[in-house]
Design an enzyme around this catalytic site. Structure first.
Site, PDB file in Angstrom:
ATOM      1  N   GLY A 120       0.771  -1.199  -0.156  1.00  0.00           N
ATOM      2  CA  GLY A 120      -0.086   0.018  -0.133  1.00  0.00           C
ATOM      3  C   GLY A 120       0.927   1.275   0.046  1.00  0.00           C
ATOM      4  O   GLY A 120       1.941   1.542   0.585  1.00  0.00           O
ATOM      5  N   ARG A 153       0.945  -4.942  -5.092  1.00  0.00           N
ATOM      6  CA  ARG A 153       1.237  -6.273  -4.405  1.00  0.00           C
ATOM      7  C   ARG A 153       1.391  -7.280  -5.299  1.00  0.00           C
ATOM      8  O   ARG A 153       0.337  -7.556  -6.067  1.00  0.00           O
ATOM      9  CB  ARG A 153       0.167  -6.473  -3.225  1.00  0.00           C
ATOM     10  CG  ARG A 153      -0.020  -5.569  -2.098  1.00  0.00           C
ATOM     11  CD  ARG A 153      -1.041  -5.564  -1.340  1.00  0.00           C
ATOM     12  NE  ARG A 153      -1.030  -4.750  -0.122  1.00  0.00           N
ATOM     13  CZ  ARG A 153      -2.120  -3.651  -0.253  1.00  0.00           C
ATOM     14  NH1 ARG A 153      -3.030  -3.745  -0.931  1.00  0.00           N
ATOM     15  NH2 ARG A 153      -1.901  -2.858   0.837  1.00  0.00           N
ATOM     16  N   ASP A 169       5.624  -5.182   6.018  1.00  0.00           N
ATOM     17  CA  ASP A 169       6.140  -6.234   6.223  1.00  0.00           C
ATOM     18  C   ASP A 169       6.031  -7.220   4.973  1.00  0.00           C
ATOM     19  O   ASP A 169       7.013  -8.251   4.883  1.00  0.00           O
ATOM     20  CB  ASP A 169       5.681  -7.129   7.547  1.00  0.00           C
ATOM     21  CG  ASP A 169       4.206  -6.989   7.607  1.00  0.00           C
ATOM     22  OD1 ASP A 169       3.357  -6.696   6.657  1.00  0.00           O
ATOM     23  OD2 ASP A 169       3.636  -7.347   8.718  1.00  0.00           O
ATOM     24  N   THR A 173       4.285   2.461   5.486  1.00  0.00           N
ATOM     25  CA  THR A 173       2.933   2.208   5.559  1.00  0.00           C
ATOM     26  C   THR A 173       2.152   3.009   6.550  1.00  0.00           C
ATOM     27  O   THR A 173       2.917   3.640   7.592  1.00  0.00           O
ATOM     28  CB  THR A 173       2.913   0.701   6.055  1.00  0.00           C
ATOM     29  OG1 THR A 173       1.566   0.481   6.409  1.00  0.00           O
ATOM     30  CG2 THR A 173       3.772   0.190   7.109  1.00  0.00           C
ATOM     31  N   ASP A 224       0.149   2.184   8.484  1.00  0.00           N
ATOM     32  CA  ASP A 224      -0.536   1.365   9.554  1.00  0.00           C
ATOM     33  C   ASP A 224       0.497   1.653  10.904  1.00  0.00           C
ATOM     34  O   ASP A 224      -0.009   1.129  11.963  1.00  0.00           O
ATOM     35  CB  ASP A 224      -0.476  -0.045   9.394  1.00  0.00           C
ATOM     36  CG  ASP A 224      -1.419  -0.298   7.884  1.00  0.00           C
ATOM     37  OD1 ASP A 224      -2.518   0.816   7.972  1.00  0.00           O
ATOM     38  OD2 ASP A 224      -1.397  -1.184   7.322  1.00  0.00           O
ATOM     39  N   ASP A 284       2.467  -0.627  11.872  1.00  0.00           N
ATOM     40  CA  ASP A 284       2.478  -1.908  12.247  1.00  0.00           C
ATOM     41  C   ASP A 284       3.755  -2.750  12.101  1.00  0.00           C
ATOM     42  O   ASP A 284       3.895  -4.031  12.071  1.00  0.00           O
ATOM     43  CB  ASP A 284       1.170  -2.628  11.559  1.00  0.00           C
ATOM     44  CG  ASP A 284       1.521  -2.744  10.263  1.00  0.00           C
ATOM     45  OD1 ASP A 284       2.343  -2.340   9.614  1.00  0.00           O
ATOM     46  OD2 ASP A 284       0.793  -3.236   9.440  1.00  0.00           O
ATOM     47  N   ARG A 322      -5.441  -1.694   9.184  1.00  0.00           N
ATOM     48  CA  ARG A 322      -5.280  -3.369   9.145  1.00  0.00           C
ATOM     49  C   ARG A 322      -5.242  -3.784  10.550  1.00  0.00           C
ATOM     50  O   ARG A 322      -6.378  -3.383  11.181  1.00  0.00           O
ATOM     51  CB  ARG A 322      -3.681  -3.926   8.537  1.00  0.00           C
ATOM     52  CG  ARG A 322      -4.018  -5.061   7.919  1.00  0.00           C
ATOM     53  CD  ARG A 322      -2.662  -5.412   6.990  1.00  0.00           C
ATOM     54  NE  ARG A 322      -2.389  -4.488   6.049  1.00  0.00           N
ATOM     55  CZ  ARG A 322      -2.521  -4.970   4.523  1.00  0.00           C
ATOM     56  NH1 ARG A 322      -3.348  -5.837   4.500  1.00  0.00           N
ATOM     57  NH2 ARG A 322      -2.297  -4.045   3.804  1.00  0.00           N
TER      58      ARG A 322
HETATM   59  O1  F6P Z   1      -1.588  -1.205   4.780  1.00  0.00           O
HETATM   60  C1  F6P Z   1      -2.196   0.186   4.351  1.00  0.00           C
HETATM   61  C2  F6P Z   1      -3.493  -0.118   4.086  1.00  0.00           C
HETATM   62  O2  F6P Z   1      -4.124   1.188   3.919  1.00  0.00           O
HETATM   63  C3  F6P Z   1      -4.610  -0.667   5.411  1.00  0.00           C
HETATM   64  O3  F6P Z   1      -4.506   0.163   6.344  1.00  0.00           O
HETATM   65  C4  F6P Z   1      -5.397  -1.360   4.769  1.00  0.00           C
HETATM   66  O4  F6P Z   1      -6.041  -2.403   5.492  1.00  0.00           O
HETATM   67  C5  F6P Z   1      -4.961  -1.722   3.457  1.00  0.00           C
HETATM   68  O5  F6P Z   1      -3.847  -1.099   3.145  1.00  0.00           O
HETATM   69  C6  F6P Z   1      -6.195  -1.400   2.396  1.00  0.00           C
HETATM   70  O6  F6P Z   1      -5.432  -1.905   1.122  1.00  0.00           O
HETATM   71  P1  F6P Z   1      -5.896  -1.612  -0.382  1.00  0.00           P
HETATM   72  O7  F6P Z   1      -5.688  -0.337  -0.741  1.00  0.00           O
HETATM   73  O8  F6P Z   1      -5.514  -2.801  -0.920  1.00  0.00           O
HETATM   74  O9  F6P Z   1      -7.447  -1.740  -0.223  1.00  0.00           O
END
Ligand code: F6P
Length: 322
Positions: free
Chosen positions: A13, A74, A105, A127, A129, A131, A173
Site C-alpha cells: 500500500g 502487491r 512487512d 505504511t 499502519d 504496524d 489493518r
Molecule cells: O496497509 C495500508 C492499508 O491502507 C491498510 O490500512 C488497509 O487495511 C489496506 O492497506 C487497504 O488495502 P487496499 O488499498 O489494497 O484496499
C-alpha cells in the site's frame, strides 16, 4: 559493495512520504557516486523490466507529493520461488548490486527472499499502519493520523449540530495505532482497537450514557479497521441509547495527501541511511526508528518481533474522554 548501481522500489500500500524516501535514496546514492534505478510497481517491475534510470532531477518536486512516483503493487507472481529467482536474475542482468525496498512487512519478506538469492536488500518501513514491530515509526503514519483527525473534526461538526453519535472507522489493518492517536486527538468517547478486547455495552454504551448524564450531547466513537463493523456498532448504540447514530468508514482518503513535515523528515533520514547501509556492504537490513533514533536491524529478526501496543496511552485516552 563496489560503488556501482542500486535500485529503489515502493511496494504494498502506498503511504505519504514514500516519495521523500525515494528522493533521499536517489540523491544520496548519486551523490555517493552510485547509479540509481527506479523500479516501477513494486516487485512487478523486476519481473517485467519496468525500470527507469534516475538522475538528480527525476525526484524534483516530489517531496511534497502523496502517493509514490514509482507506483506500487502487491505482486502475486513475485511471491513464488520462480518469481524471486526471475527478479534476482533481472537485477544481475542490470548490474544492480543492491535494492532499497520501501513498504510494509509483506515487502520486507520479499526483500529477505531476494537477499537470499544474492541481491542485497535494505528495507524502509513505509505504511500508514505503523504496524512494523521492529520500528517505532513507519513513513506515512503521521500524515494518515492527521488526515483522520481532520476528517473526524468535520464529522464532529455535523454530529454536534444534530446531537448525534458518529461511529468512525479508520485504517490500520490489524494495528490500532491510527485509531488510538486519532481517537485521542478528536476526543473520542470510546476507541475500539484490535489489541484490546471490548464489550460494546461496557466500553461504548455505558461511556456514552455516563457522559450524556454530565450534559454531553454528541459523541464520537473511533473504531480501528481491525475491529470493523461500524454500521452494526452505530445501530447498537442507537438502539441502546436512543441517540441517533451514523457510521462512516474513512477509507483511502487516509492514504493520500501531501506528507506532513514528520513524514518528509523521517523518510529523508531513512532513505539516506539505506544508501549508507548498502555502501557499507550491509544486506538483509531494515532501517528502523528505535528509541527515537534511526538505526537498522536484520530483516528476519525484525519480522520475528511482536508489536507492542501502547496500553498506557490507551488508558490515558479512556481516563480523559469521559
Ligand atoms: O496497509 C495500508 C492499508 O491502507 C491498510 O490500512 C488497509 O487495511 C489496506 O492497506 C487497504 O488495502 P487496499 O488499498 O489494497 O484496499
Amino acid at each position: 559493495m563496489a560503488k556501482e548501481k542500486i535500485a529503489v522500489l515502493t511496494s504494498g500500500g502506498d503511504a505519504p512520504g514514500m516519495n521523500a524516501a525515494v528522493r533521499a535514496v536517489v540523491r544520496a546514492g548519486i551523490n555517493k557516486g552510485l547509479g540509481v534505478v527506479g523500479v516501477h510497481r513494486g516487485y512487478n517491475g523486476l519481473l517485467n523490466g519496468d525500470v527507469v534510470e534516475m538522475n538528480l532531477r527525476s525526484v524534483s518536486d516530489t517531496i511534497n507529493r502523496g502517493g509514490t512516483v514509482l507506483y506500487t503493487a502487491r505482486s502475486k507472481e513475485y511471491n513464488t520461488p520462480e518469481g524471486v529467482e526471475k527478479a534476482a536474475r533481472y537485477c544481475n542482468s542490470l548490474g544492480v548490486k543492491g535494492v532499497v525496498v520501501i513498504g510494509g512487512d509483506g515487502s520486507f519478506r520479499g526483500a529477505r527472499d531476494l537477499t537470499a538469492h544474492g541481491v542485497p536488500c535494505v528495507c524502509i518501513p513505509g505504511t500508514i499502519d505503523n504496524d512494523i514491530a521492529c520500528s517505532e515509526y513507519t513513513i506515512g503514519f503521521d500524515t494518515a493520523m492527521n488526515t483522520a483527525m481532520e476528517m473526524v473534526d468535520k464529522i464532529r461538526d455535523t454530529a454536534q449540530s444534530h446531537d448525534r453519535c458518529s461511529v468512525v472507522e479508520v485504517m490500520g489493518r490489524r494495528c490500532g495505532d491510527i485509531a488510538l492517536q486519532a481517537g485521542i486527538a478528536v476526543g473520542a468517547t470510546s476507541i475500539l482497537v484490535p489489541e484490546i478486547e471490548h464489550d460494546l455495552e461496557r466500553d461504548v454504551v455505558s461511556r456514552i450514557l455516563a457522559t450524556q448524564a454530565t450534559g454531553k450531547k454528541h459523541f464520537i466513537i473511533v473504531v480501528a479497521e481491525g475491529v470493523g463493523g461500524v454500521e452494526e456498532i452505530a445501530r447498537f448504540v442507537q438502539e441502546r441509547t436512543g441517540i441517533e447514530s451514523r457510521a462512516t468508514v474513512l477509507g483511502h482518503v487516509q492514504r493520500g495527501g501531501s506528507p506532513t513535515l514528520r513524514d518528509r523528515v523521517v523518510a529523508s533520514m531513512m532513505g539516506h541511511k539505506a544508501v549508507e547501509l548498502l555502501i557499507s556492504g550491509a544486506s538483509n537490513r531494515v532501517v528502523a526508528m528505535r528509541d527515537g533514533r534511526i538505526t537498522d536491524i536484520d530483516i528476519t529478526e525484525g519480522l520475528s518481533m511482536e508489536r507492542v501496543f501502547d496500553k498506557n496511552l490507551y488508558q490515558i485516552a479512556m481516563d480523559i474522554s469521559i
